[in-house]
Design a protein around this motif. Structure first.
Motif, PDB file in Angstrom:
ATOM      1  N   LYS A 267      -1.328   2.072  -1.259  1.00  0.00           N
ATOM      2  CA  LYS A 267      -2.061   2.396   0.028  1.00  0.00           C
ATOM      3  C   LYS A 267      -1.510   1.565   1.278  1.00  0.00           C
ATOM      4  O   LYS A 267      -1.378   0.518   1.203  1.00  0.00           O
ATOM      5  CB  LYS A 267      -3.605   2.029  -0.078  1.00  0.00           C
ATOM      6  CG  LYS A 267      -4.135   3.241  -0.964  1.00  0.00           C
ATOM      7  CD  LYS A 267      -5.813   3.321  -0.817  1.00  0.00           C
ATOM      8  CE  LYS A 267      -6.349   4.267  -1.647  1.00  0.00           C
ATOM      9  NZ  LYS A 267      -7.519   4.540  -1.416  1.00  0.00           N
TER      10      LYS A 267
ATOM     11  N   THR B  78      -7.593   3.553   9.011  1.00  0.00           N
ATOM     12  CA  THR B  78      -7.309   4.526   8.197  1.00  0.00           C
ATOM     13  C   THR B  78      -6.353   4.113   7.079  1.00  0.00           C
ATOM     14  O   THR B  78      -5.626   3.327   7.319  1.00  0.00           O
ATOM     15  CB  THR B  78      -6.473   5.725   8.728  1.00  0.00           C
ATOM     16  OG1 THR B  78      -7.578   6.301   9.838  1.00  0.00           O
ATOM     17  CG2 THR B  78      -6.404   6.986   7.829  1.00  0.00           C
ATOM     18  N   GLU B  79      -6.515   4.588   5.720  1.00  0.00           N
ATOM     19  CA  GLU B  79      -5.654   4.144   4.889  1.00  0.00           C
ATOM     20  C   GLU B  79      -5.068   5.652   4.054  1.00  0.00           C
ATOM     21  O   GLU B  79      -5.573   6.360   3.952  1.00  0.00           O
ATOM     22  CB  GLU B  79      -6.250   3.390   3.693  1.00  0.00           C
ATOM     23  CG  GLU B  79      -6.638   2.109   3.926  1.00  0.00           C
ATOM     24  CD  GLU B  79      -7.054   1.299   2.617  1.00  0.00           C
ATOM     25  OE1 GLU B  79      -7.338   1.664   1.493  1.00  0.00           O
ATOM     26  OE2 GLU B  79      -7.171   0.102   2.984  1.00  0.00           O
TER      27      GLU B  79
ATOM     28  N   GLU C  68      -2.715   7.246   1.064  1.00  0.00           N
ATOM     29  CA  GLU C  68      -2.268   6.819  -0.301  1.00  0.00           C
ATOM     30  C   GLU C  68      -0.843   7.610  -0.432  1.00  0.00           C
ATOM     31  O   GLU C  68      -0.782   8.805  -0.428  1.00  0.00           O
ATOM     32  CB  GLU C  68      -2.969   7.063  -1.570  1.00  0.00           C
ATOM     33  CG  GLU C  68      -2.799   6.816  -2.851  1.00  0.00           C
ATOM     34  CD  GLU C  68      -3.838   7.546  -3.946  1.00  0.00           C
ATOM     35  OE1 GLU C  68      -4.519   6.383  -4.214  1.00  0.00           O
ATOM     36  OE2 GLU C  68      -3.946   8.390  -4.378  1.00  0.00           O
TER      37      GLU C  68
ATOM     38  N   THR D 231      -1.826   1.332   5.585  1.00  0.00           N
ATOM     39  CA  THR D 231      -2.781   1.641   6.725  1.00  0.00           C
ATOM     40  C   THR D 231      -2.174   2.511   7.691  1.00  0.00           C
ATOM     41  O   THR D 231      -1.045   2.918   7.409  1.00  0.00           O
ATOM     42  CB  THR D 231      -3.312   0.280   7.396  1.00  0.00           C
ATOM     43  OG1 THR D 231      -1.964  -0.222   8.150  1.00  0.00           O
ATOM     44  CG2 THR D 231      -3.870  -0.818   6.828  1.00  0.00           C
TER      45      THR D 231
ATOM     46  N   ARG E  68      -1.716  -2.073   1.615  1.00  0.00           N
ATOM     47  CA  ARG E  68      -2.896  -2.704   1.398  1.00  0.00           C
ATOM     48  C   ARG E  68      -3.076  -2.987  -0.266  1.00  0.00           C
ATOM     49  O   ARG E  68      -3.747  -3.773  -0.700  1.00  0.00           O
ATOM     50  CB  ARG E  68      -4.132  -2.030   1.826  1.00  0.00           C
ATOM     51  CG  ARG E  68      -4.200  -2.042   3.420  1.00  0.00           C
ATOM     52  CD  ARG E  68      -4.836  -3.565   3.880  1.00  0.00           C
ATOM     53  NE  ARG E  68      -4.553  -3.714   5.112  1.00  0.00           N
ATOM     54  CZ  ARG E  68      -5.534  -3.475   5.829  1.00  0.00           C
ATOM     55  NH1 ARG E  68      -6.836  -3.221   5.651  1.00  0.00           N
ATOM     56  NH2 ARG E  68      -5.298  -3.899   7.033  1.00  0.00           N
ATOM     57  N   ARG E  69      -2.569  -1.953  -1.002  1.00  0.00           N
ATOM     58  CA  ARG E  69      -2.904  -2.048  -2.369  1.00  0.00           C
ATOM     59  C   ARG E  69      -1.775  -1.301  -3.216  1.00  0.00           C
ATOM     60  O   ARG E  69      -1.090  -0.237  -2.876  1.00  0.00           O
ATOM     61  CB  ARG E  69      -4.221  -1.202  -2.811  1.00  0.00           C
ATOM     62  CG  ARG E  69      -4.804  -1.449  -3.691  1.00  0.00           C
ATOM     63  CD  ARG E  69      -6.117  -0.830  -3.865  1.00  0.00           C
ATOM     64  NE  ARG E  69      -6.825  -1.171  -2.651  1.00  0.00           N
ATOM     65  CZ  ARG E  69      -7.812  -0.407  -1.983  1.00  0.00           C
ATOM     66  NH1 ARG E  69      -7.590   0.777  -2.179  1.00  0.00           N
ATOM     67  NH2 ARG E  69      -8.229  -0.927  -0.817  1.00  0.00           N
TER      68      ARG E  69
END
Length: 107
Positions: free
Chosen positions: A42, A28-29, A31, A44, A50-51
């Motif tokens: 983002k 799952t991510e 935001e 996890t 992650r981003r």
């Protein structure tokens, strides 16, 4: 002895649900946002970054401190969402178990 067998069965069920929950959290991510969406990131379900997306208008030397603050705020937003999701998943995983009050899982 019947009670002990029942407790062991419940513990095995909880262990299975915990493993499923860990896999779901990893996939799952979540935001987080700050500055009306000008900074987004983002994480996890396990809290790994992650981003990061930064609005180009914030890429000036004068806005460096603002950008740094917005990144921290977006991270805090995402982290709060991850913690809420984890608490909800933990509640599902331990449903039906008579755990002592204040017991924190996973150990």
């Amino acid at each position: 002895m019947k009670n002990l067998g029942n407790m062991l069965k419940q513990a095995q069920q909880m262990q299975t649900r915990m493993a499923e929950m860990q896999a779901k959290l990893e996939a799952t991510e979540v935001e987080g946002q700050a500055g009306a969406g000008m900074v987004k990131l983002k994480l996890t379900g396990k809290g790994e970054l992650r981003r990061i997306a930064i609005d180009p208008s914030l890429m000036t030397a004068e806005d460096r401190e603002v950008l740094e603050d917005l990144i921290l705020a977006a991270h805090a937003d995402a982290k709060q969402k991850v913690e809420a999701m984890m608490a909800e998943e933990m509640q599902k995983a331990t449903a039906g178990m008579n755990l002592p009050a204040g017991l924190k899982l996973p150990f």
